[in-house]
Design a protein around this motif. Sequence first.
Motif, PDB file in Angstrom:
ATOM      1  N   ASP A 236       9.915  11.021  -8.870  1.00  0.00           N
ATOM      2  CA  ASP A 236       8.582  11.621  -8.880  1.00  0.00           C
ATOM      3  C   ASP A 236       7.508  10.561  -8.635  1.00  0.00           C
ATOM      4  O   ASP A 236       6.562  10.783  -7.865  1.00  0.00           O
ATOM      5  CB  ASP A 236       8.320  12.330 -10.211  1.00  0.00           C
ATOM      6  N   ALA A 237       7.659   9.397  -9.268  1.00  0.00           N
ATOM      7  CA  ALA A 237       6.682   8.318  -9.103  1.00  0.00           C
ATOM      8  C   ALA A 237       6.664   7.818  -7.657  1.00  0.00           C
ATOM      9  O   ALA A 237       5.592   7.584  -7.092  1.00  0.00           O
ATOM     10  CB  ALA A 237       6.998   7.171 -10.059  1.00  0.00           C
ATOM     11  N   LEU A 238       7.829   7.688  -7.056  1.00  0.00           N
ATOM     12  CA  LEU A 238       7.895   7.251  -5.657  1.00  0.00           C
ATOM     13  C   LEU A 238       7.230   8.268  -4.732  1.00  0.00           C
ATOM     14  O   LEU A 238       6.520   7.889  -3.791  1.00  0.00           O
ATOM     15  CB  LEU A 238       9.348   7.016  -5.247  1.00  0.00           C
ATOM     16  N   ALA A 239       7.421   9.550  -5.012  1.00  0.00           N
ATOM     17  CA  ALA A 239       6.796  10.598  -4.192  1.00  0.00           C
ATOM     18  C   ALA A 239       5.276  10.577  -4.339  1.00  0.00           C
ATOM     19  O   ALA A 239       4.547  10.696  -3.350  1.00  0.00           O
ATOM     20  CB  ALA A 239       7.358  11.968  -4.565  1.00  0.00           C
ATOM     21  N   VAL A 240       4.779  10.419  -5.565  1.00  0.00           N
ATOM     22  CA  VAL A 240       3.329  10.370  -5.785  1.00  0.00           C
ATOM     23  C   VAL A 240       2.744   9.102  -5.175  1.00  0.00           C
ATOM     24  O   VAL A 240       1.651   9.128  -4.597  1.00  0.00           O
ATOM     25  CB  VAL A 240       2.989  10.491  -7.288  1.00  0.00           C
ATOM     26  N   CYS A 241       3.465   8.005  -5.238  1.00  0.00           N
ATOM     27  CA  CYS A 241       3.002   6.762  -4.620  1.00  0.00           C
ATOM     28  C   CYS A 241       2.837   6.959  -3.114  1.00  0.00           C
ATOM     29  O   CYS A 241       1.810   6.581  -2.541  1.00  0.00           O
ATOM     30  CB  CYS A 241       3.987   5.635  -4.921  1.00  0.00           C
ATOM     31  N   ALA A 242       3.828   7.576  -2.481  1.00  0.00           N
ATOM     32  CA  ALA A 242       3.744   7.821  -1.037  1.00  0.00           C
ATOM     33  C   ALA A 242       2.577   8.755  -0.708  1.00  0.00           C
ATOM     34  O   ALA A 242       1.838   8.521   0.264  1.00  0.00           O
ATOM     35  CB  ALA A 242       5.056   8.412  -0.532  1.00  0.00           C
ATOM     36  N   LEU A 243       2.380   9.787  -1.510  1.00  0.00           N
ATOM     37  CA  LEU A 243       1.279  10.728  -1.302  1.00  0.00           C
ATOM     38  C   LEU A 243      -0.068  10.006  -1.403  1.00  0.00           C
ATOM     39  O   LEU A 243      -0.932  10.158  -0.536  1.00  0.00           O
ATOM     40  CB  LEU A 243       1.357  11.867  -2.317  1.00  0.00           C
ATOM     41  N   MET A 244      -0.252   9.221  -2.455  1.00  0.00           N
ATOM     42  CA  MET A 244      -1.531   8.535  -2.656  1.00  0.00           C
ATOM     43  C   MET A 244      -1.770   7.473  -1.589  1.00  0.00           C
ATOM     44  O   MET A 244      -2.904   7.271  -1.162  1.00  0.00           O
ATOM     45  CB  MET A 244      -1.616   7.950  -4.063  1.00  0.00           C
ATOM     46  N   ARG A 245      -0.716   6.810  -1.155  1.00  0.00           N
ATOM     47  CA  ARG A 245      -0.863   5.826  -0.080  1.00  0.00           C
ATOM     48  C   ARG A 245      -1.352   6.520   1.186  1.00  0.00           C
ATOM     49  O   ARG A 245      -2.249   6.032   1.879  1.00  0.00           O
ATOM     50  CB  ARG A 245       0.458   5.119   0.189  1.00  0.00           C
ATOM     51  N   GLU A 246      -0.774   7.677   1.490  1.00  0.00           N
ATOM     52  CA  GLU A 246      -1.162   8.430   2.678  1.00  0.00           C
ATOM     53  C   GLU A 246      -2.599   8.939   2.570  1.00  0.00           C
ATOM     54  O   GLU A 246      -3.377   8.834   3.510  1.00  0.00           O
ATOM     55  CB  GLU A 246      -0.195   9.596   2.874  1.00  0.00           C
ATOM     56  N   VAL A 247      -2.947   9.481   1.414  1.00  0.00           N
ATOM     57  CA  VAL A 247      -4.287  10.050   1.215  1.00  0.00           C
ATOM     58  C   VAL A 247      -5.366   8.972   1.275  1.00  0.00           C
ATOM     59  O   VAL A 247      -6.430   9.188   1.851  1.00  0.00           O
ATOM     60  CB  VAL A 247      -4.352  10.820  -0.129  1.00  0.00           C
ATOM     61  N   THR A 248      -5.091   7.802   0.688  1.00  0.00           N
ATOM     62  CA  THR A 248      -6.115   6.748   0.626  1.00  0.00           C
ATOM     63  C   THR A 248      -6.087   5.801   1.816  1.00  0.00           C
ATOM     64  O   THR A 248      -7.100   5.158   2.106  1.00  0.00           O
ATOM     65  CB  THR A 248      -5.947   5.892  -0.642  1.00  0.00           C
ATOM     66  N   GLY A 249      -4.933   5.655   2.446  1.00  0.00           N
ATOM     67  CA  GLY A 249      -4.790   4.643   3.480  1.00  0.00           C
ATOM     68  C   GLY A 249      -4.742   3.238   2.911  1.00  0.00           C
ATOM     69  O   GLY A 249      -4.889   2.253   3.631  1.00  0.00           O
ATOM     70  N   GLU A 250      -4.546   3.128   1.608  1.00  0.00           N
ATOM     71  CA  GLU A 250      -4.532   1.836   0.909  1.00  0.00           C
ATOM     72  C   GLU A 250      -3.121   1.506   0.432  1.00  0.00           C
ATOM     73  O   GLU A 250      -2.323   2.399   0.150  1.00  0.00           O
ATOM     74  CB  GLU A 250      -5.430   1.913  -0.349  1.00  0.00           C
ATOM     75  N   ALA A 251      -2.850   0.230   0.295  1.00  0.00           N
ATOM     76  CA  ALA A 251      -1.594  -0.218  -0.305  1.00  0.00           C
ATOM     77  C   ALA A 251      -1.711  -0.108  -1.829  1.00  0.00           C
ATOM     78  O   ALA A 251      -2.789  -0.331  -2.389  1.00  0.00           O
ATOM     79  CB  ALA A 251      -1.308  -1.661   0.086  1.00  0.00           C
ATOM     80  N   PRO A 252      -0.618   0.230  -2.494  1.00  0.00           N
ATOM     81  CA  PRO A 252      -0.664   0.317  -3.952  1.00  0.00           C
ATOM     82  C   PRO A 252      -0.736  -1.069  -4.588  1.00  0.00           C
ATOM     83  O   PRO A 252      -0.189  -2.037  -4.060  1.00  0.00           O
ATOM     84  CB  PRO A 252       0.664   1.006  -4.308  1.00  0.00           C
ATOM     85  N   VAL A 253      -1.435  -1.151  -5.725  1.00  0.00           N
ATOM     86  CA  VAL A 253      -1.567  -2.383  -6.497  1.00  0.00           C
ATOM     87  C   VAL A 253      -1.230  -2.046  -7.941  1.00  0.00           C
ATOM     88  O   VAL A 253      -1.660  -1.013  -8.461  1.00  0.00           O
ATOM     89  CB  VAL A 253      -3.010  -2.945  -6.402  1.00  0.00           C
ATOM     90  N   LEU A 254      -0.464  -2.916  -8.592  1.00  0.00           N
ATOM     91  CA  LEU A 254      -0.157  -2.713 -10.000  1.00  0.00           C
ATOM     92  C   LEU A 254      -1.311  -3.245 -10.839  1.00  0.00           C
ATOM     93  O   LEU A 254      -1.673  -4.423 -10.748  1.00  0.00           O
ATOM     94  CB  LEU A 254       1.154  -3.416 -10.364  1.00  0.00           C
ATOM     95  N   TRP A 255      -1.912  -2.361 -11.611  1.00  0.00           N
ATOM     96  CA  TRP A 255      -3.000  -2.707 -12.523  1.00  0.00           C
ATOM     97  C   TRP A 255      -2.386  -2.798 -13.910  1.00  0.00           C
ATOM     98  O   TRP A 255      -1.838  -1.815 -14.409  1.00  0.00           O
ATOM     99  CB  TRP A 255      -4.086  -1.636 -12.503  1.00  0.00           C
ATOM    100  N   GLY A 256      -2.492  -3.965 -14.519  1.00  0.00           N
ATOM    101  CA  GLY A 256      -1.833  -4.164 -15.803  1.00  0.00           C
ATOM    102  C   GLY A 256      -0.332  -3.986 -15.613  1.00  0.00           C
ATOM    103  O   GLY A 256       0.188  -4.097 -14.507  1.00  0.00           O
ATOM    104  N   PRO A 257       0.370  -3.661 -16.683  1.00  0.00           N
ATOM    105  CA  PRO A 257       1.822  -3.558 -16.577  1.00  0.00           C
ATOM    106  C   PRO A 257       2.345  -2.228 -16.066  1.00  0.00           C
ATOM    107  O   PRO A 257       3.514  -2.123 -15.727  1.00  0.00           O
ATOM    108  CB  PRO A 257       2.291  -3.797 -18.013  1.00  0.00           C
ATOM    109  N   SER A 258       1.475  -1.183 -15.970  1.00  0.00           N
ATOM    110  CA  SER A 258       2.071   0.136 -15.708  1.00  0.00           C
ATOM    111  C   SER A 258       1.232   1.138 -14.927  1.00  0.00           C
ATOM    112  O   SER A 258       1.604   2.297 -14.832  1.00  0.00           O
ATOM    113  CB  SER A 258       2.477   0.775 -17.035  1.00  0.00           C
ATOM    114  N   ILE A 259       0.114   0.736 -14.360  1.00  0.00           N
ATOM    115  CA  ILE A 259      -0.707   1.661 -13.578  1.00  0.00           C
ATOM    116  C   ILE A 259      -0.652   1.253 -12.108  1.00  0.00           C
ATOM    117  O   ILE A 259      -0.940   0.099 -11.767  1.00  0.00           O
ATOM    118  CB  ILE A 259      -2.167   1.694 -14.062  1.00  0.00           C
TER     119      ILE A 259
END
Length: 138
Positions: A28-51
Amino acid sequence: MSDLKTQPTEASVDAFLSAVEPAQRREDALAVCALMREVTGEAPVLWGPSIVGFGRYTYVNTTKKPADWPIIGFSPRKAALTLYIMPGFQAQADLLERLGPHTTSVSCLYIKRLDRIDMGALRALCQWSVAEMKRRYP
């Protein structure tokens, strides 16, 4: 710039997500990551240990100091997949009604199982959230 303890890190988002348990939460997390990457056009960044966050905006917090936070993000928590929809949900009652089983707090959307969610509604909610944040924080 900010005194928040949750700051962007150099840690690997892929390594973080690949370690998420149980397997269903990881998928589920991988799917949401892909969705948010597509929607934002941004690369994901880890904020703190878990966001996992996308983009960044600066706001003035309750102590009157500027603070940075992701425009949108999520965390695969033990109890539920938590999505950070920063504008909140009041203007999106129709999308929430279509979404499927979930709960909310001020800016958090809690989803226990992504396979029970209307992904079109979730995509629309994320698109609205990103557009709204960019409008509020140009």
